[in-house]
Design an enzyme around this catalytic site. Structure first.
Site: not given
Length: 268
Positions: A43, A250
Site C-alpha cells: 500500500s 499511510h
C-alpha cells in the site's frame, strides 16, 4: 613533406572530433532513452492514503498521486506497469505482481515486508490496548523480522532478478511514524511511539541488508519524512482515522510527492 604532415594531422584531428561527437551523441541518446518501468509492492507503493484511486485497480487502491505514478508522469517511460497493491505481502508479489517483468525491464521499484511483519496489527494493538500489550506486540514483530522476513524478502528479490536480470531495482523503505516530544497531547505514550519508530528502523535495516545482498538499491525515506511525522504539526502521514481505517498510518499525497518521490528520483 611538411604539407603531408599537416594534412595527416588535420585528418586525425577531424576524425578524433567526429568520434568524440559521435560518442557523446550515443551517450546522450542512451541517457535520454525512455525506460520500461514496473512498480511493485504494498500500500505504500500503491498510494493508499493519497486519494485519487484508479477505479480499475479495485481493492489494490492504486493512486494517481502515488510515487510510481508521479515518477512515470514526470519521466514518460516507454512503458509503465503499476502492479503494487494494498495489503500485499511478499507471497502476493511473487504470485501475482511479476507478470510484466522481462529482460527488457529497466527499472523496478518496490516496498514490501511491512504486512508480513504485521505492522497493521501492531498499530491496531497499540491504539486499542495497554502499553504493555503494545510493547509485547512490537517485540513479536521484531522477532519475525529476525527469524522469517529475510527469507521472504530473498524469495521476492530472487524472483525479480530472474525475470528482469538487467533492471535497476530500487527497494523503498518505510518512514518513522512519530515525532517524539511533538505536538500530540493524547493517544499513545512516548514510550510506545519510540518503540514503534524503533521497529520501523529495525524493519528498514533488515530490508536494506537483503536488498544490498541482491545487488539492489535501498531508498531510505526516513530523512525525507523527518519533520513530517505524526505529531510534527506538518504530518505527511495519516494518524488513526476511524472513518477510514485503511488509510491510517499511510502517507498522504504530500508524503508520496515529498517523501517517496524524491528518493526514487535520486536512486532511479
Amino acid at each position: 613533406m611538411k604539407m603531408s604532415r599537416l594534412v595527416a594531422f588535420s585528418s586525425s584531428l577531424l576524425l578524433g572530433t567526429v568520434l568524440a561527437l559521435t560518442g557523446a551523441g550515443v551517450a546522450q541518446a542512451k541517457e535520454s532513452a525512455a525506460v520500461d518501468y514496473v512498480a511493485l509492492g504494498d500500500s505504500y507503493s500503491s498510494g493508499v492514503g493519497a486519494g485519487s484511486y484508479d477505479s480499475a485497480s479495485g481493492d489494490c487502491k492504486r493512486s494517481t498521486r502515488a510515487y510510481p505514478a508521479l515518477w512515470a508522469a514526470a519521466n514518460s517511460p516507454a512503458s509503465f506497469s503499476f502492479k503494487a497493491c494494498s495489503g500485499a505481502r511478499t507471497n502476493d508479489v511473487t504470485a501475482g505482481q511479476l507478470g510484466t517483468l522481462s529482460s527488457s525491464t529497466d527499472l523496478v521499484s518496490i516496498s514490501i515486508g511491512g504486512n508480513d511483519a504485521g505492522f497493521a496489527d501492531v498499530m491496531t494493538t497499540c491504539v486499542l490496548q495497554s502499553e504493555a500489550t503494545c510493547l509485547s506486540r512490537i517485540a513479536t514483530a521484531r522477532a519475525y523480522v529476525d527469524s522469517t522476513l529475510p527469507g521472504r524478502l530473498d524469495s521476492v528479490y530472487t524472483a525479480i532478478s530472474a525475470k528482469a536480470p538487467a533492471a535497476r531495482v530500487v527497494v523503498l523503505g518505510y518512514p518513522r511514524f512519530y515525532k517524539l516530544a511533538g505536538s500530540c497531547i493524547a493517544g499513545l505514550s512516548e514510550k510506545e511511539r519510540s518503540a514503534i519508530n524503533g521497529a520501523a528502523d529495525y524493519l528498514n535495516a533488515a530490508t536494506a541488508k537483503r536488498a544490498a545482498d541482491h545487488g539492489f538499491t535501498f531508498g531510505d525515506v526516513t530523512t525525507t519524512f523527518t519533520g513530517h511525522e505524526i505529531c510534527s504539526g506538518s504530518a505527511w502521514l495519516h494518524s488513526v482515522n476511524w472513518l477510514n481505517i485503511g488509510e491510517s498510518y499511510h502517507p498522504t499525497a504530500a508524503g508520496q510527492s515529498g517523501g517517496y518521490l524524491p528518493v526514487l528520483n535520486s536512486k532511479a
